[in-house]
Design a protein around this motif. Structure first.
Motif, PDB file in Angstrom:
ATOM      1  N   SER A 267      35.252  74.256  24.037  1.00  0.00           N
ATOM      2  CA  SER A 267      36.514  74.535  23.357  1.00  0.00           C
ATOM      3  C   SER A 267      37.548  75.019  24.351  1.00  0.00           C
ATOM      4  CB  SER A 267      36.308  75.592  22.270  1.00  0.00           C
ATOM      5  OG  SER A 267      35.709  76.764  22.804  1.00  0.00           O
ATOM      6  N   GLY A 268      38.719  74.436  24.241  1.00  0.00           N
ATOM      7  CA  GLY A 268      39.802  74.860  25.117  1.00  0.00           C
ATOM      8  C   GLY A 268      41.073  75.133  24.332  1.00  0.00           C
ATOM      9  N   GLY A 269      41.047  76.082  23.401  1.00  0.00           N
ATOM     10  CA  GLY A 269      39.879  76.898  23.087  1.00  0.00           C
ATOM     11  C   GLY A 269      39.824  77.183  21.597  1.00  0.00           C
ATOM     12  N   VAL A 270      38.841  77.976  21.201  1.00  0.00           N
ATOM     13  CA  VAL A 270      38.822  78.563  19.863  1.00  0.00           C
ATOM     14  C   VAL A 270      39.875  79.678  19.830  1.00  0.00           C
ATOM     15  CG1 VAL A 270      37.484  80.000  18.278  1.00  0.00           C
ATOM     16  CG2 VAL A 270      36.417  78.031  19.383  1.00  0.00           C
ATOM     17  N   MET A 271      40.826  79.577  18.909  1.00  0.00           N
ATOM     18  CA  MET A 271      41.868  80.597  18.791  1.00  0.00           C
ATOM     19  C   MET A 271      41.341  81.729  17.917  1.00  0.00           C
ATOM     20  SD  MET A 271      44.366  79.448  20.682  1.00  0.00           S
ATOM     21  CE  MET A 271      43.063  78.928  21.784  1.00  0.00           C
ATOM     22  N   LEU A 272      40.854  82.759  18.562  1.00  0.00           N
ATOM     23  CA  LEU A 272      40.048  83.778  17.906  1.00  0.00           C
ATOM     24  C   LEU A 272      40.720  84.481  16.729  1.00  0.00           C
ATOM     25  CD1 LEU A 272      37.319  85.045  17.805  1.00  0.00           C
ATOM     26  CD2 LEU A 272      37.958  86.571  19.679  1.00  0.00           C
ATOM     27  N   PRO A 273      42.044  84.737  16.748  1.00  0.00           N
ATOM     28  CA  PRO A 273      42.645  85.379  15.566  1.00  0.00           C
ATOM     29  C   PRO A 273      42.470  84.581  14.275  1.00  0.00           C
ATOM     30  CG  PRO A 273      44.127  85.549  17.436  1.00  0.00           C
ATOM     31  CD  PRO A 273      43.016  84.630  17.855  1.00  0.00           C
ATOM     32  N   ASN A 274      42.175  83.275  14.385  1.00  0.00           N
ATOM     33  CA  ASN A 274      41.993  82.452  13.189  1.00  0.00           C
ATOM     34  C   ASN A 274      40.589  82.524  12.623  1.00  0.00           C
ATOM     35  OD1 ASN A 274      44.598  81.556  13.671  1.00  0.00           O
ATOM     36  ND2 ASN A 274      43.959  79.668  14.678  1.00  0.00           N
ATOM     37  N   HIS A 275      39.694  83.280  13.256  1.00  0.00           N
ATOM     38  CA  HIS A 275      38.282  83.227  12.882  1.00  0.00           C
ATOM     39  C   HIS A 275      37.640  84.608  12.922  1.00  0.00           C
ATOM     40  CE1 HIS A 275      38.666  78.876  13.614  1.00  0.00           C
ATOM     41  NE2 HIS A 275      39.272  79.217  14.738  1.00  0.00           N
ATOM     42  N   ALA A 276      36.614  84.771  12.128  1.00  0.00           N
ATOM     43  CA  ALA A 276      35.776  85.963  12.222  1.00  0.00           C
ATOM     44  C   ALA A 276      34.803  85.787  13.394  1.00  0.00           C
ATOM     45  CB  ALA A 276      35.002  86.179  10.935  1.00  0.00           C
ATOM     46  N   PRO A 277      34.601  86.812  14.216  1.00  0.00           N
ATOM     47  CA  PRO A 277      33.710  86.666  15.376  1.00  0.00           C
ATOM     48  C   PRO A 277      32.304  86.172  15.026  1.00  0.00           C
ATOM     49  CG  PRO A 277      35.001  88.655  15.598  1.00  0.00           C
ATOM     50  CD  PRO A 277      35.298  88.113  14.224  1.00  0.00           C
ATOM     51  N   LEU A 278      31.735  86.634  13.922  1.00  0.00           N
ATOM     52  CA  LEU A 278      30.388  86.195  13.561  1.00  0.00           C
ATOM     53  C   LEU A 278      30.355  84.695  13.307  1.00  0.00           C
ATOM     54  CD1 LEU A 278      27.430  86.704  12.880  1.00  0.00           C
ATOM     55  CD2 LEU A 278      28.139  87.305  10.550  1.00  0.00           C
ATOM     56  N   VAL A 279      31.391  84.159  12.663  1.00  0.00           N
ATOM     57  CA  VAL A 279      31.439  82.719  12.391  1.00  0.00           C
ATOM     58  C   VAL A 279      31.462  81.934  13.702  1.00  0.00           C
ATOM     59  CG1 VAL A 279      32.829  80.861  11.399  1.00  0.00           C
ATOM     60  CG2 VAL A 279      32.552  83.009  10.151  1.00  0.00           C
ATOM     61  N   VAL A 280      32.278  82.374  14.657  1.00  0.00           N
ATOM     62  CA  VAL A 280      32.353  81.701  15.960  1.00  0.00           C
ATOM     63  C   VAL A 280      31.005  81.773  16.663  1.00  0.00           C
ATOM     64  CG1 VAL A 280      33.456  81.700  18.230  1.00  0.00           C
ATOM     65  CG2 VAL A 280      34.825  82.157  16.176  1.00  0.00           C
ATOM     66  N   ALA A 281      30.385  82.951  16.667  1.00  0.00           N
ATOM     67  CA  ALA A 281      29.092  83.115  17.334  1.00  0.00           C
ATOM     68  C   ALA A 281      28.034  82.216  16.696  1.00  0.00           C
ATOM     69  CB  ALA A 281      28.658  84.577  17.283  1.00  0.00           C
ATOM     70  N   GLU A 282      28.013  82.138  15.376  1.00  0.00           N
ATOM     71  CA  GLU A 282      27.031  81.289  14.705  1.00  0.00           C
ATOM     72  C   GLU A 282      27.277  79.809  15.003  1.00  0.00           C
ATOM     73  OE1 GLU A 282      25.591  83.812  10.798  1.00  0.00           O
ATOM     74  OE2 GLU A 282      27.359  82.526  10.607  1.00  0.00           O
ATOM     75  N   GLN A 283      28.536  79.392  14.978  1.00  0.00           N
ATOM     76  CA  GLN A 283      28.840  77.992  15.272  1.00  0.00           C
ATOM     77  C   GLN A 283      28.355  77.604  16.662  1.00  0.00           C
ATOM     78  OE1 GLN A 283      33.076  78.005  14.699  1.00  0.00           O
ATOM     79  NE2 GLN A 283      32.960  77.334  12.563  1.00  0.00           N
ATOM     80  N   PHE A 284      28.641  78.451  17.651  1.00  0.00           N
ATOM     81  CA  PHE A 284      28.306  78.082  19.024  1.00  0.00           C
ATOM     82  C   PHE A 284      26.831  78.325  19.338  1.00  0.00           C
ATOM     83  CE2 PHE A 284      32.729  77.479  19.186  1.00  0.00           C
ATOM     84  CZ  PHE A 284      32.952  76.604  20.237  1.00  0.00           C
ATOM     85  N   ALA A 285      26.171  79.196  18.595  1.00  0.00           N
ATOM     86  CA  ALA A 285      24.715  79.294  18.719  1.00  0.00           C
ATOM     87  C   ALA A 285      24.060  78.007  18.222  1.00  0.00           C
ATOM     88  CB  ALA A 285      24.198  80.495  17.921  1.00  0.00           C
ATOM     89  N   LEU A 286      24.570  77.464  17.126  1.00  0.00           N
ATOM     90  CA  LEU A 286      24.052  76.191  16.613  1.00  0.00           C
ATOM     91  C   LEU A 286      24.311  75.057  17.597  1.00  0.00           C
ATOM     92  CD1 LEU A 286      25.105  76.431  12.852  1.00  0.00           C
ATOM     93  CD2 LEU A 286      22.771  76.081  13.683  1.00  0.00           C
ATOM     94  N   LEU A 287      25.519  75.020  18.140  1.00  0.00           N
ATOM     95  CA  LEU A 287      25.846  73.968  19.097  1.00  0.00           C
ATOM     96  C   LEU A 287      24.951  74.054  20.335  1.00  0.00           C
ATOM     97  CD1 LEU A 287      29.739  74.125  18.826  1.00  0.00           C
ATOM     98  CD2 LEU A 287      28.289  72.205  18.118  1.00  0.00           C
ATOM     99  N   GLU A 288      24.727  75.267  20.830  1.00  0.00           N
ATOM    100  CA  GLU A 288      23.858  75.449  21.996  1.00  0.00           C
ATOM    101  C   GLU A 288      22.425  75.041  21.676  1.00  0.00           C
ATOM    102  OE1 GLU A 288      22.643  76.431  25.871  1.00  0.00           O
ATOM    103  OE2 GLU A 288      24.668  76.165  25.066  1.00  0.00           O
ATOM    104  N   ALA A 289      21.977  75.321  20.453  1.00  0.00           N
ATOM    105  CA  ALA A 289      20.630  74.915  20.056  1.00  0.00           C
ATOM    106  C   ALA A 289      20.514  73.395  19.993  1.00  0.00           C
ATOM    107  CB  ALA A 289      20.281  75.528  18.694  1.00  0.00           C
ATOM    108  N   ALA A 290      21.605  72.728  19.572  1.00  0.00           N
ATOM    109  CA  ALA A 290      21.582  71.269  19.437  1.00  0.00           C
ATOM    110  C   ALA A 290      21.742  70.567  20.778  1.00  0.00           C
ATOM    111  CB  ALA A 290      22.688  70.823  18.482  1.00  0.00           C
ATOM    112  N   ALA A 291      22.530  71.170  21.683  1.00  0.00           N
ATOM    113  CA  ALA A 291      22.776  70.555  23.000  1.00  0.00           C
ATOM    114  C   ALA A 291      22.604  71.618  24.070  1.00  0.00           C
ATOM    115  CB  ALA A 291      24.176  69.945  23.051  1.00  0.00           C
ATOM    116  N   PRO A 292      21.380  72.078  24.302  1.00  0.00           N
ATOM    117  CA  PRO A 292      21.152  73.207  25.213  1.00  0.00           C
ATOM    118  C   PRO A 292      21.662  72.941  26.623  1.00  0.00           C
ATOM    119  CG  PRO A 292      19.085  72.101  24.639  1.00  0.00           C
ATOM    120  CD  PRO A 292      20.134  71.564  23.736  1.00  0.00           C
ATOM    121  N   GLY A 293      22.384  73.935  27.152  1.00  0.00           N
ATOM    122  CA  GLY A 293      22.888  73.836  28.505  1.00  0.00           C
ATOM    123  C   GLY A 293      24.127  72.990  28.665  1.00  0.00           C
ATOM    124  N   ARG A 294      24.717  72.535  27.547  1.00  0.00           N
ATOM    125  CA  ARG A 294      25.882  71.644  27.648  1.00  0.00           C
ATOM    126  C   ARG A 294      27.102  72.179  26.904  1.00  0.00           C
ATOM    127  NH1 ARG A 294      24.885  66.219  25.298  1.00  0.00           N
ATOM    128  NH2 ARG A 294      26.992  65.895  26.124  1.00  0.00           N
TER     129      ARG A 294
END
Length: 347
Positions: A73-100
């Protein structure tokens, strides 16, 4: 030199969002094959010319259609989101495409005040003044230890992003001001200056970042790269013609004029512009990597040397002709191909 791509997923005249997405998917696959390091997508809202509204969804799409390139992401505009939602989204993405996966975070809203108000009324958002705390929260929530939340009863409640991936995606702070640079330095995070949009102030921001950097578990030394708009063609005349639609869009943005879908090259050439628009276009183009391959490569090397970086993130902004297919971006693909031929050993 490393090369990467920043994509706002531009939408041009008579092009649907579906067609723009197919075109950007092809661009990402070409960047992957050419040996580019990263492919990042932006977050902008309520703009007819931009289809990049939801980085997490786009990253999932692009990571599934590419093989080696890092997607972020270039980038996630954090004021538009709750931190937990962002963390969960990117944890899922990392699980699906580890290291990328890369998580780039910005402090701007990515739109106008009306859209910001609508987002705050209709979804989970966060106060912009909490930006430093929210960055810390996301980093903690992505870790294996998670974070502890203090309840009103005084007890603590363990919280972490789930499902837990094998590793956490690196967090980058993005910005175009001294604030973002000093915050990234204090956290010991990698930092990217938005040179493709801001331009002015890059040298000061990067100096602040490097001079104030505190080593951390995320980076042991200052880690940064530059973004830049780029249009490269076989001849300089072709490149300047292909740059015109984007330059007109940038001028409209800077002069608060109504934004429409991106013009084709023919439409841009037929558009009458006033003196103020011409002035903004002339100012903007000085920061572009533009021209024939040799000229563009020289400018890319000079930009990297000027700011002491070994990676450039290119926003390929070449326009399209009326006759070109709506689900492809030949000139944007050609831009990254020509830069790769002159600057990447792997191409």
């Amino acid at each position: 030199m490393k090369l990467s791509v920043l994509d706002l997923i531009p939408v041009r005249s008579r092009q649907s969002t579906a067609q723009a997405l197919r075109a950007s998917t092809r661009l990402a696959q070409r960047a992957d094959a050419l040996g580019y390091t990263r492919y990042w997508v932006a977050e902008h809202h309520n703009m007819k010319a931009v289809a990049s509204t939801n980085p997490a969804v786009l990253i999932a799409l692009l990571a599934s259609r590419t093989e080696k390139i890092r997607v972020g992401s270039g980038g996630v505009m954090l004021p538009n989101h709750a931190p937990l939602v962002v963390a969960e989204q990117f944890a899922l993405l990392e699980a699906a495409a580890p290291g990328r996966i890369d998580l780039g975070i910005g402090r701007a809203p990515g739109s106008d005040p009306v859209v910001t108000a609508v987002l705050s009324q209709s979804g989970a958002t966060s106060d912009v003044s909490r930006f430093p705390a929210n960055v810390s929260d996301i980093i903690a929530l992505l870790s294996s230890d998670g974070a502890n939340v203090e309840l009103t009863s005084g007890s603590e409640y363990g919280l972490r992003s789930t499902p837990l991936p094998e590793g956490a995606p690196p967090v980058w702070l993005l910005g175009s001001s001294d604030y973002s640079a000093t915050l990234a330095a204090s956290f010991g995070l990698p930092y990217v200056f938005a040179n493709h949009f801001a331009g002015a102030g890059a040298e000061r921001a990067l100096d602040l970042y490097r001079n104030q950097f505190t080593p951390s578990a995320y980076a042991d030394k200052p880690t940064t790269f530059m973004t830049a708009n780029a249009v490269v063609a076989e001849t300089a005349d072709e490149a300047y013609a292909q740059a015109l639609p984007n330059l007109q869009q940038m001028a409209r943005l800077r002069t608060n004029k109504p934004m429409a879908a991106v013009s084709t090259i023919e439409e841009a050439e037929a558009t009458e512009t006033d003196a103020l628009t011409e002035e903004f276009m002339q100012q903007a183009i000085t920061g572009y990597i533009i021209g024939d391959p040799a000229t563009a490569a020289a400018k890319a090397r000079a930009l990297a040397a000027q700011y002491g970086v070994d990676e450039l993130m290119i926003s390929p902004v070449a326009g399209a002709h009326d006759s070109e297919p709506l689900d492809a971006v030949p000139a944007r693909e050609r831009t990254i191909e020509l830069l790769a031929e002159t600057l990447l050993d792997s191409a």
